[in-house]
Design an enzyme around this catalytic site. Sequence first.
Site, mmCIF file in Angstrom:
data_model
loop_
_atom_site.group_PDB
_atom_site.id
_atom_site.type_symbol
_atom_site.label_atom_id
_atom_site.label_comp_id
_atom_site.label_asym_id
_atom_site.label_seq_id
_atom_site.Cartn_x
_atom_site.Cartn_y
_atom_site.Cartn_z
ATOM 1 N N HIS A 164 0.808 -1.217 0.000
ATOM 2 C CA HIS A 164 0.000 0.000 0.000
ATOM 3 C C HIS A 164 0.839 1.264 0.000
ATOM 4 O O HIS A 164 0.380 2.311 -0.463
ATOM 5 C CB HIS A 164 -0.969 -0.001 1.185
ATOM 6 N N HIS A 200 2.455 6.773 14.629
ATOM 7 C CA HIS A 200 1.299 5.939 14.880
ATOM 8 C C HIS A 200 1.823 4.566 15.329
ATOM 9 O O HIS A 200 2.955 4.210 14.988
ATOM 10 C CB HIS A 200 0.395 5.828 13.639
#
Length: 330
Positions: free
Chosen positions: A186, A252
Amino acid sequence: MADIVVGIGSSHSPQLSSGVEWWEDHAERDRNNPLLLGKDGEFRTYGELLAGADPGITRELTPEVWKRKDHRDQQAVEELTRRLAKARVDVVLVIGDDQHEMFRDGANPVFGFYLGDELYDEPPGDERRRSVAQGIQAAYWARYGEGQTVHRTSGPLTGHIVEELVTSDFDVLTFTRQNPDTTLGHAFTFPRYRLALPERTPIVPVFINTYVPPNVPSAERCYRLGQALARAVRSWPEDIRVGVIASGGLSHFVIDEELDRRVLAALVAGDPEPLTTIPRALMRSGTSEILNWVAAAGALEGLTATVVDYVPAYRSPAGTGTGMAFVYWE
């Protein structure tokens, strides 16, 4: 001579492309994640993070705030899309990390390059899809095409880059065939599906293992890789316009605003020191994708960075979420 004319840095989190109706689903995965990387570089449980979290974070968790933040994210993506289109690039170096998508158990290179002229992404089949959280599936449109989708790659330019990197004493893995049951990750499909990179424009995927220990490179090593990539591109004899895209990040699954803002300030100042000295302990889990930005900064020396937006997209009272960042270099 090839010329690097534009740089783009963008978060690619599923949280960016799923819609806010799925942010709570993303938060639920955080609650069940026993390995959340804290701001101190140590892995924590959700409960441990919650016990020490700033109570003010709860103000960031209302539907109205989420909608405003998501709107800012989408506007920033649109601005990066305009900047990329304006640059009229002939080829793009996409610097990203693979998360067991192209490289499975057989190999996991520190730096990897593909020498062929096309790779493909392919969504998971029904059986594998059933094991994936619905919030992740909601963002599949930004990750996969409809069925097997081909992405053009520039084998000749990649081969030249590899030769120049080896001359500069970088040890890299090259491969010439995509194995069955793998997909272009991705990080590398994001430019096409979210930044509207034309299908006809080939990419040079620069695979950096930020995510899977033990062979994760240091921030300094990534910056020097970027510098070497720029030298290699500029020694290419064809007169082409080249873009560089850093895909992923910033912090994150626990947001570290201080770290994120330090990185962004260094990019704007063109100062490598704060980038190359990021502690290795912080470059783990999702936050490790900052290394893609560090490498891009090395490749984009001489261009000026502009921060379009930085959005700390909190999704739980424990401070989990994604530090969404959007930058261009011109």
